[in-house]
Design a protein around this motif. Structure first.
Motif, PDB file in Angstrom:
ATOM      1  N   THR A  16       0.794  -1.186   0.092  1.00 25.85           N
ATOM      2  CA  THR A  16       0.067   0.054   0.031  1.00 25.85           C
ATOM      3  C   THR A  16       0.868   1.344   0.164  1.00 25.85           C
ATOM      4  O   THR A  16       1.691   1.483   0.881  1.00 25.85           O
ATOM      5  N   ILE A  17       0.683   2.144  -1.014  1.00 25.63           N
ATOM      6  CA  ILE A  17       1.262   3.339  -0.903  1.00 25.63           C
ATOM      7  C   ILE A  17       0.542   4.547  -0.511  1.00 25.63           C
ATOM      8  O   ILE A  17      -0.829   4.515  -0.672  1.00 25.63           O
ATOM      9  N   SER A  18       1.213   5.476   0.271  1.00 22.88           N
ATOM     10  CA  SER A  18       0.456   6.534   0.929  1.00 22.88           C
ATOM     11  C   SER A  18       1.196   7.571   0.879  1.00 22.88           C
ATOM     12  O   SER A  18       2.752   7.489   0.700  1.00 22.88           O
ATOM     13  N   ARG A  19       0.834   8.826   1.393  1.00 25.05           N
ATOM     14  CA  ARG A  19       1.658  10.063   1.459  1.00 25.05           C
ATOM     15  C   ARG A  19       0.916  10.943   2.315  1.00 25.05           C
ATOM     16  O   ARG A  19      -0.179  10.820   2.611  1.00 25.05           O
ATOM     17  N   ASP A  20       1.737  11.693   2.971  1.00 27.30           N
ATOM     18  CA  ASP A  20       1.489  12.821   3.874  1.00 27.30           C
ATOM     19  C   ASP A  20       2.123  14.090   3.593  1.00 27.30           C
ATOM     20  O   ASP A  20       3.353  14.275   3.600  1.00 27.30           O
ATOM     21  N   ASN A  21       1.223  14.680   2.779  1.00 30.54           N
ATOM     22  CA  ASN A  21       1.894  16.098   2.285  1.00 30.54           C
ATOM     23  C   ASN A  21       2.511  17.079   3.290  1.00 30.54           C
ATOM     24  O   ASN A  21       2.915  17.902   2.974  1.00 30.54           O
ATOM     25  N   ALA A  22       1.774  16.982   4.399  1.00 27.02           N
ATOM     26  CA  ALA A  22       2.190  17.801   5.404  1.00 27.02           C
ATOM     27  C   ALA A  22       3.652  17.814   6.173  1.00 27.02           C
ATOM     28  O   ALA A  22       4.245  18.418   6.604  1.00 27.02           O
ATOM     29  N   LYS A  23       3.894  16.147   5.760  1.00 24.56           N
ATOM     30  CA  LYS A  23       5.226  15.781   6.428  1.00 24.56           C
ATOM     31  C   LYS A  23       6.204  15.637   5.018  1.00 24.56           C
ATOM     32  O   LYS A  23       7.141  15.320   5.407  1.00 24.56           O
TER      33      LYS A  23
END
Length: 124
Positions: A69-76
């Motif tokens: 599973t790929i995910s991202r946290d744009n705030a970090k």
């Protein structure tokens, strides 16, 4: 200019899990589609997963679909790859990549920016 730094590699037993992280520099992280590629010993680099800039769309290679599973946290400024049910054939160097074009990553398997890679070894 975008600098990518991967972390989280290591030795894992078959059937286990591992999470990779990729920290990106720059103030426009959300403008970039992000991808994970991998390269096994003696083989060409292959696409594993990608995510759109917003995080709303994800894409996977058939070989990892249902397990990764790929995910991202744009705030970090960080993108992740959660890998479950690992197999020995998942062994390789995993690279994080960034490009303003999602199609460049998913279809052409190319990107403007690459990390240095992190090793994943899955023991049987």
């Amino acid at each position: 200019q975008v600098t990518l730094v991967e972390s989280g590699g290591g030795l894992v037993q078959a059937g286990g899990s591992q999470r990779l992280s990729c920290a990106a520099s720059g103030r426009t992280f959300s403008a970039y589609a992000m991808g994970w590629f991998r390269q096994a010993p003696g083989k060409e680099r292959e696409f594993a997963a990608a995510v759109t800039g917003s995080g709303g769309g994800t894409y996977y290679a058939d070989s990892v679909k249902g397990r990764f599973t790929i995910s991202r946290d744009n705030a970090k400024n960080t993108v992740y790859l959660q890998m479950n049910s690992l197999k020995p054939e998942d062994t390789g160097v995993y690279y994080c990549a960034a490009d303003r074009s999602l199609v460049m990553i998913t279809a052409r398997k190319k990107a403007d920016y690459w990390g240095q890679g992190t090793q994943i070894t899955v023991s049987s």
